[in-house]
Design an enzyme around this catalytic site. Structure first.
Site, PDB file in Angstrom:
ATOM      1  N   CYS A  36      18.387  23.043   4.550  1.00 35.11           N
ATOM      2  CA  CYS A  36      18.422  22.023   5.604  1.00 35.11           C
ATOM      3  C   CYS A  36      17.057  21.355   5.637  1.00 35.11           C
ATOM      4  O   CYS A  36      16.041  22.028   5.816  1.00 35.11           O
ATOM      5  CB  CYS A  36      18.723  22.710   6.943  1.00 35.11           C
ATOM      6  N   CYS A  73      18.790  14.671   3.755  1.00 37.98           N
ATOM      7  CA  CYS A  73      19.592  15.619   4.537  1.00 37.98           C
ATOM      8  C   CYS A  73      20.619  16.213   3.588  1.00 37.98           C
ATOM      9  O   CYS A  73      21.245  15.478   2.804  1.00 37.98           O
ATOM     10  CB  CYS A  73      20.286  14.908   5.701  1.00 37.98           C
TER      11      CYS A  73
END
Length: 260
Positions: free
Chosen positions: A75, A184
């Protein structure tokens, strides 16, 4: 004591980190893996640094309780906000993921690159430091508001996502970018829609392959590479409904619900 046959642990705010898991599994097919989708708390991108650190510690503790020999923070938001604190607190190797702006900045011919990322990543100290190291490059930053939430809701190919992408990418197209950096781990799943919007010559970069190579390198450095030629066991858990996670990983694997 971690052994070579212990699993690789990965966590993300939801299903996005599976894009990282796929690259790791392809490069290291004999490594067992445990994947945590913290879907109940997604998206991380709108949370405070303190909240992101707290959630990252919670996920790490669970993976370590399952015997993880290395933790992949799959992440961008968690990496850019919590990796320093994680490395200081836990005696285990950590692999983080950061937007690949440096390769884009080195390769650009137009002098203009775009980055689509969460607010948590773009406002982080680590990202600001990376940007400050780049000179003579025009960087168009765009927060991908609501993209992660829609993906987590199972609306990957929805008109809402297409509409948002058109809005977010237009300023980049107007600025004549030739590289788009996806900041992302959810966003690689949007590449088909993004390609429909961007001009043909624009290159799209994500961090998946680089993270897989770094994972292999760190495992080798710590003498933790699994050398048994057996089929790997891959476990997937979500603390919300596992249906979206299941749709992403496919019928070969099983996504289970787990409170963590």
């Amino acid at each position: 004591m971690h052994t070579k046959t212990n699993p690789i642990g990965l966590f993300d705010s939801g299903i996005g980190g599976t894009s990282i898991w796929k690259e790791i599994h392809a490069l290291l097919p004999h490594e067992d893996t445990i994947y945590l989708a913290d879907s109940k708390n997604a998206p991380y991108g709108q949370k405070s640094k303190e909240e992101i650190i707290e959630l990252s510690f919670k996920n790490t503790r669970h993976l370590l309780s399952r015997g993880a020999k290395i933790i992949v923070v799959a992440c961008n938001t968690a990496t850019t906000n919590a990796i320093k604190e994680l490395r200081a607190a836990f005696d285990v190797p950590f692999i983080g993921i950061e937007p690949a702006i440096k390769p884009a900045a080195i390769s650009t011919q137009t002098g203009s690159i775009g980055i689509l990322a969460t607010k948590g990543t773009l406002t982080s100290e680590l990202f600001a430091q990376k940007v400050s190291e780049l000179k003579d490059v025009n960087i168009i930053e765009q927060v991908g508001y609501n993209l992660v939430a829609l993906i987590e809701d199972g609306k990957l190919n929805s008109p809402e996502i297409k509409e948002l992408l058109v809005t977010y990418l237009k300023p980049m197209i107007d600025a004549n970018i030739d590289y788009l950096v996806l900041g992302c781990s959810h966003y690689p799943y949007l590449v088909p829609q993004i390609k429909e919007i961007l001009p043909k010559g624009v290159h799209i970069i994500d961090s998946g392959e680089a993270v897989a190579r770094q994972t292999r390198s760190i495992l080798h450095k710590h003498n933790l590479l699994n050398e048994t030629p057996k089929a790997a066991e891959s476990l997937f858990y979500a603390n919300n409904s596992p249906a979206v996670l299941q749709s992403i990983i496919g019928p070969e694997y099983t996504a289970e619900h787990l409170d963590f």
